[in-house]
Write an enzyme that holds these catalytic residues in place. Structure first.
Site, PDB file in Angstrom:
ATOM      1  CB  SER A   1      -1.239  -0.340   1.307  1.00 59.65           C
ATOM      2  OG  SER A   1      -1.809   1.148   0.622  1.00 59.65           O
TER       3      SER A   1
ATOM      4  CG  ASP B   1      -7.210  -2.584  -2.971  1.00 59.64           C
ATOM      5  OD1 ASP B   1      -8.072  -1.645  -1.784  1.00 59.64           O
ATOM      6  OD2 ASP B   1      -6.381  -2.202  -3.106  1.00 59.64           O
TER       7      ASP B   1
ATOM      8  CG  HIS C   1      -5.426  -2.295   0.821  1.00 54.85           C
ATOM      9  ND1 HIS C   1      -5.369  -1.684  -0.177  1.00 54.85           N
ATOM     10  CD2 HIS C   1      -5.549  -1.976   1.808  1.00 54.85           C
ATOM     11  CE1 HIS C   1      -4.905  -1.313   0.128  1.00 54.85           C
ATOM     12  NE2 HIS C   1      -4.397  -0.621   1.438  1.00 54.85           N
TER      13      HIS C   1
END
Length: 243
Positions: free
Chosen positions: A101, A194, A224
């Site tokens: 991320s 996601d 995610h």
């Protein structure tokens, strides 16, 4: 974790980390925003590295996990400086950077400083430039005016804060507007369910990277976090391909 150590920086910050020496490129895992080194993916990769005799480095950014500091003071520039300090102190030879991320944004920022040592990079739902595409014009204006932005947190009871200092620094670190001068092999994992980072972001990133050795792996039912056993098994197989 009883093998957690602390590295003290010149200004007194104490950065928590775990490190194991071994063969091959050192796997350096960069967590996401408000995440730390005890997450499922980081732990699984560290345990596998130990079992296989490979080198691995995990860390908590300042203000996160067991590291000292105030999270409100954290920025991309500051956190990459901490990563680089640990690399310089404990890592020898080639490096395999893995960014989850926000950690995927961070690995792009730092790659130029260690480009001659990069064996490869793996992005997990990489989120470069998220302060641009992730917020409305009104939210961005509020952050630019010095206000803290609070968002619903699907992973915990407390809202997720975005601090103006982080935003101001991030505005100088955008990646997707031009060619990213990275030439090492890159693998990008992204779940198509996601809800935080659109999976198309990984396609944009692949297009922006200068390297021709890029693979984007889309997981149709992946979210995610990509922390299911099947997701981690896929991540492990990608890591294995660099050894």
């Amino acid at each position: 974790m009883d093998d957690t150590r602390f590295h003290e920086l010149a200004d007194g910050r104490r950065i928590a980390f775990r490190h194991v020496a071994g063969v091959g490129p050192t796997l350096v895992f960069l967590p996401g925003y408000m995440s730390d080194m005890v997450g499922g993916k980081a732990t699984a990769l560290f345990e596998e590295a130990e079992a296989a005799g490979r080198a691995c480095l995990l860390l908590d950014y300042s203000g996160c996990g067991q590291s000292s500091g105030d999270f409100a003071d954290g920025t991309l520039s500051k956190w990459w400086g901490e990563v680089l300090a640990l690399i310089e102190a404990y890592v020898k030879g080639p490096i395999l950077l893995i960014g989850s991320s926000m950690g995927g944004w961070l690995m792009l920022l730092g790659a130029s400083e260690i480009s001659d040592r990069l064996a490869g990079m793996i992005g997990i739902a990489a989120a470069p430039d998220f302060t641009r595409w992730g917020y409305s014009a009104e939210q961005r204006q509020a952050l630019a005016a010095g206000k803290i932005l609070y968002e619903d947190n699907p992973y915990g009871p407390e809202p997720t804060p975005i601090h103006p200092g982080f935003f101001v620094d991030a505005e100088t670190q955008m990646q997707l507007d031009a060619t990213i001068p990275i030439d090492c092999p890159v693998r990008l994992l992204h779940g198509q369910r996601d809800n935080d980072v659109p999976w198309e972001t990984s396609l944009e990133l692949a297009d922006a990277l200068r390297s021709d050795d890029i693979q984007v792996i889309l997981i149709k039912d992946g979210d995610h976090r990509l922390s299911r056993n099947t997701d981690i098994s896929l991540l492990r197989s990608l890591v294995d391909s660099f050894y």
